[in-house]
Design an enzyme around this catalytic site. Structure first.
Site, mmCIF file in Angstrom:
data_model
loop_
_atom_site.group_PDB
_atom_site.id
_atom_site.type_symbol
_atom_site.label_atom_id
_atom_site.label_comp_id
_atom_site.label_asym_id
_atom_site.label_seq_id
_atom_site.Cartn_x
_atom_site.Cartn_y
_atom_site.Cartn_z
ATOM 1 N N CYS A 40 0.960 -1.332 -0.067
ATOM 2 C CA CYS A 40 0.027 0.003 0.007
ATOM 3 C C CYS A 40 1.032 1.260 0.230
ATOM 4 O O CYS A 40 2.122 1.369 0.204
ATOM 5 C CB CYS A 40 -0.940 -0.113 1.249
ATOM 6 S SG CYS A 40 0.231 0.062 2.740
ATOM 7 N N CYS A 60 2.607 2.007 2.973
ATOM 8 C CA CYS A 60 3.690 1.634 3.142
ATOM 9 C C CYS A 60 5.141 2.135 2.687
ATOM 10 O O CYS A 60 6.163 2.307 3.310
ATOM 11 C CB CYS A 60 3.833 0.128 2.206
ATOM 12 S SG CYS A 60 2.683 -1.102 2.833
ATOM 13 N N ASP A 78 12.849 25.887 -33.256
ATOM 14 C CA ASP A 78 14.008 26.157 -34.129
ATOM 15 C C ASP A 78 13.466 26.077 -35.529
ATOM 16 O O ASP A 78 12.499 25.436 -35.737
ATOM 17 C CB ASP A 78 14.945 24.874 -33.922
ATOM 18 C CG ASP A 78 16.631 25.256 -34.032
ATOM 19 O OD1 ASP A 78 16.697 26.531 -34.058
ATOM 20 O OD2 ASP A 78 17.203 24.493 -34.095
ATOM 21 N N ASP A 116 17.739 21.392 -31.308
ATOM 22 C CA ASP A 116 18.308 19.922 -31.887
ATOM 23 C C ASP A 116 19.276 19.365 -30.578
ATOM 24 O O ASP A 116 19.895 18.424 -31.073
ATOM 25 C CB ASP A 116 18.958 20.105 -33.122
ATOM 26 C CG ASP A 116 20.014 21.455 -33.038
ATOM 27 O OD1 ASP A 116 20.203 21.716 -31.927
ATOM 28 O OD2 ASP A 116 20.391 21.793 -34.218
ATOM 29 N N ASP A 164 21.804 23.938 -28.831
ATOM 30 C CA ASP A 164 20.933 24.685 -28.043
ATOM 31 C C ASP A 164 20.640 24.119 -26.517
ATOM 32 O O ASP A 164 19.740 24.529 -25.887
ATOM 33 C CB ASP A 164 19.348 24.173 -28.696
ATOM 34 C CG ASP A 164 19.365 24.959 -30.134
ATOM 35 O OD1 ASP A 164 19.794 25.958 -30.269
ATOM 36 O OD2 ASP A 164 18.681 24.323 -30.828
#
Ligand code: ADP
Ligand code: MG
Length: 757
Positions: free
Chosen positions: A13, A16, A444, A645, A649
């Site tokens: 559960c 737990c 881009d 890309d 970047d």
């Protein structure tokens, strides 16, 4: 300090998770512990000199859990883990099968009793009654002590260690019902004057435990399905490799392949690891990494990726990446990590379920007390006791916050897995959550909106250089560059019709001028090639209206110059991707503003933008300009995603709220972005948004349903509405509701899987 992730055994559960987490955090040498109920795993950062995994496991063993420690032979053996889960489920099933007939009998007796009370059917004859009177305690004893054992242990651990989880709640509830009934049965005659000895709750014990076991069984079965994305990825992995060692071909397990091994790939074989072809050639189906179903031609010197499939040729390649270094291994690790990570939205549910259990326990006792005190005045002791007991058990049973703990992780597991199947790799749950709030996206131009494979379309030499001399200088410079523009020029000059006219000259002192172009020295003379901005920055006089007739058509100029003057220019044109226009439209439909940033010429960029319907353009942007733009948008309160890309970047991807790396093939910078699109185009971004929205909606529905059960269930079970409407909730229904809440949460999460992206 070491960070390791362990699978945990024995988690039933959500509470737990909290218990285990708190236990670990108290251990000396542990600086961080994160336990996830969805994946049943713990991420622990510990000091190896003070702690080791075995001792860590010992810390939680008294509480009924243990860490699954990797031994040398089951290391990262996911199919083994699955086998274990399957046998666990099988055991659950066989126990359940033994309980169901007993529960059916109990329901039958209960039903008969109820109908008889309303005179719908005749009462049981005394002899039948007597028979059941003796049978029920036996059945209840069996169910409680075999199927209900985990709950009894939960009760025991509560008494022994003071730690309560959901098993504890069910354990206390059902054993109280059992114990009360047992005492009534044992001392029937002496108790008869005080209480209603005909009311026993053996049936409650039997039915509640059976329902909960049924719920857990169904839950475990469907949870198995939530994780099958990983399994699909693992199935892409070859099991063995045919290597050449000491001149002989031998088949070895993929785990034994080492760097530099020469591996033979036969027709229709799967490529076992990453490497470079050294002999032969073939067409390879790389759809796994590129999404492209057409097999690609590969020859000596080309890269191959583990997990992709050979078609008809035979070739030999040298292993360059093995084991956990391979592309596929990276993807699997990323998906696993993401599925195990915690979404911020879960924090609330976690907090609630951690304080829930003790609160519910107190609440249940208070309710019992209230019934005994006030109920006795109104209804008499016998009736009040029985109502109080029913309320007590009902509250304990319905209040289990199991569904609450499953609400977020199951949806995340399914969402992340669905993404992976579609080539959308999500780094963590937090990213998936943030994505649905994004309202501005920066894209881009090259490679995102356009194909990124430009071609040379015009040449204008403006000096006394002949065309082929001019292009030789330019091509020699571009030969050193990796930019798509450079490829366009090289492809042009490599065309057989032209190749003989072009000399590739020796370049020294080559430089890439970020965002503007390149430079290099040929025969002691320095040359520059690049954008208008480059020429302007060099301080050269150039009438760029010459370019306009081209840029207004979306072509990109590359100007070749010396320090003193412009020698000429060429134009490259890049096709717009077929999907771009629709994708921008779809983004608009999602209420997202699309901004294009590019290092390209302004007029060129604006033209392309107008064709696909982009809202705003930032042209001639250097990488730092992209970064500034994101900062500016964020300061305006926008939630910004950036798609690029991933290589040059990277800073912008990191600054954005959500960075989306557009991969093509294997050269993806997986670590730099929150989301990596393995292949594909901007329409994948739309899919990623849909996925995020879908997952978040799933989580919110799950949380709603999980809460509703508890919010409505607790007062109802406690008998709050009894004095007004005469409503109560039988513990039997509480058990049913509780089982169904978990099952419905998991199935709701599974629904995400079949939805269209
Ligand atoms: P983007 O990815 O947005 O196009 P880049 O920083 O890669 O931005 O490039 C910006 C501009 O710099 C290009 O549009 C081009 O004009 C110029 N440029 C960059 N590299 C080269 C190159 N190798 N040859 C010619 N021009 C280049
Ligand atoms: Mg670029």
């Amino acid at each position: 300090m070491q960070i390791q992730t362990f699978k945990i055994k024995g988690m039933h559960c959500a509470s737990c998770a909290g218990i285990i987490e708190r236990t670990f955090k108290k251990v000396e040498g542990v600086s961080l512990a994160e336990v996830n109920y969805g994946t049943e795993s713990a991420k622990i950062s510990f000091n190896e000199s003070k702690m080791n995994p075995e001792d860590l496991s010992k810390k939680i063993e008294p509480l009924g859990y243990s860490l699954l420690l990797p031994t040398t032979n089951n290391k990262e053996n996911t199919s083994g883990k699955k086998q274990e889960k399957l046998s666990e489920i099988k055991e659950m099933k066989s126990k359940l099968m033994s309980a169901i007939p007993l529960a059916v009998i109990s329901v039958f007796i209960m039903g008969w009793d109820i109908f008889a009370q309303y005179h719908a059917i005749p009462e049981m004859s005394d002899i039948v009654k007597e028979f059941f009177h003796h049978l029920l305690p036996l059945m209840a004893t069996y169910v409680l002590f075999t199927i209900g054992k985990p709950y009894l242990l939960g009760f025991y651990r509560f008494l022994r260690y003071g730690k309560a989880n959901m098993d504890t709640l069910i354990g206390i509830g059902t054993s109280f019902a059992f114990l009360y009934s047992f005492i009534v049965t044992a001392f029937e005659n002496s108790l008869r004057p005080f209480i209603n000895v005909d009311a026993t709750y053996y049936d409650v014990t039997i039915i509640v435990i059976t329902f909960i076991a049924l719920g857990k069984y169904l839950e475990a079965k469907s949870r198995l399905k939530t994780g099958d994305a990983i399994e699909k990825l693992l199935n892409l992995q070859a099991k063995t490799a045919l290597v050449i060692r000491e001149g002989k071909e031998i088949e070895i397990s993929i785990n034994e392949v080492i760097h530099g091994d020469l591996i033979i790939v036969k027709p229709a074989g799967r490529i076992p690891v990453d490497g470079i072809i050294t002999e032969g050639n073939s067409f390879i189906d790389e759809s796994m990494v590129t999404g492209e179903s057409m097999p690609v031609d590969k020859k000596v010197g080309d890269n191959v990726v583990g997990g992709t499939i050979n078609t008809t040729g035979t070739f030999v390649f040298k292993a360059t990446k093995v084991g956990s270094e391979t592309f596929l291994a990276h993807i699997i690790k990323m998906v696993e990590d993401a599925q195990g990570s915690r979404a911020p939205i879960q924090a609330l549910a976690d907090k609630i379920s951690s304080i829930f259990v003790p609160i519910v326990l107190i609440l249940a006792f208070i309710t019992l007390g209230i019934w005994l005190v006030f109920g006795t005045q109104a209804l008499g002791f016998a009736q009040a006791l029985s109502m109080g007991l029913v309320s007590f058990v009902g509250i304990l049973v319905i209040a289990c916050p199991c569904a609450l703990g499953l609400a977020t992780p199951t949806a995340i597991i399914v969402g992340v897995g669905k993404g992976a199947k579609n080539g959308i790799l999500i780094k963590d749950a937090g990213t998936l959550e943030k994505l649905h709030k994004v309202n501005t996206i920066i894209v881009d131009k090259t490679g995102t909106i356009t194909k990124g494979r430009p071609t040379l379309v015009d040449i204008q030499s403006l000096s006394d250089l002949k065309d082929h001399e001019f292009i030789s200088i330019l091509a020699s410079l571009e030969n050193k560059s990796e930019h798509p523009i450079a490829h366009a020029i090289i492809n042009y000059v490599e065309d057989p019709a032209r190749a003989k006219n072009v000399n590739i000259l020796l370049i020294s002192n080559f430089k890439a001028l970020e965002g503007k172009g390149i430079s290099g020295v040929i025969n002691d003379k320095e040359y520059f090639a690049g954008s208008v901005k480059l020429i302007k920055d060099l301080g050269i006089n150039f009438d760029n209206t010459k370019l306009e007739q081209y840029t207004l058509q979306g072509k990109t100029p590359v100007i070749l110059a010396t320090k003193e003057k412009v020698l000429g220019f060429i134009m490259v044109a890049d096709e717009i991707k077929a999907e771009s226009k629709q994708a921008v439209k779809d983004l608009h439909k999602l209420g997202i503003k699309v901004i294009m940033v590019t290092g390209d010429d302004e007029k060129t960029a604006k033209y392309i933008a107008s064709l696909v319907g982009i809202d705003e353009v930032l042209a001639q942007a250097l990488p730092q300009d992209k970064l500034m733009k994101i900062k500016e948008l964020k300061s305006e309160g926008k939630i910004v995603a950036m798609a690029g890309d991933g290589i040059n970047d990277a800073p912008a991807l990191a600054e954005a709220d959500v960075g989306i790396a557009m991969g093509n093939g294997t050269d993806v910078a997986i670590e730099s972005a929150g989301i990596t699109l393995l292949y594909g185009d901007i329409s994948k971004i739309v899919k990623a948004f849909h996925l995020s929205k879908m997952t978040m909606r799933g989580i919110k529905q799950n949380l709603f349903w999980a809460f509703i059960y508890n919010i409505v269930g607790i007062p109802l079970a406690g008998g709050l509405f009894y004095p007004i409407f005469g409503w109560t909730l039988s513990p039997v229904f509480a058990g049913f509701a509780m089982a169904m809440s978990s099952v419905s949460v998991v199935s709701n999460s599974l629904r995400i899987k079949s939805k269209k992206l």
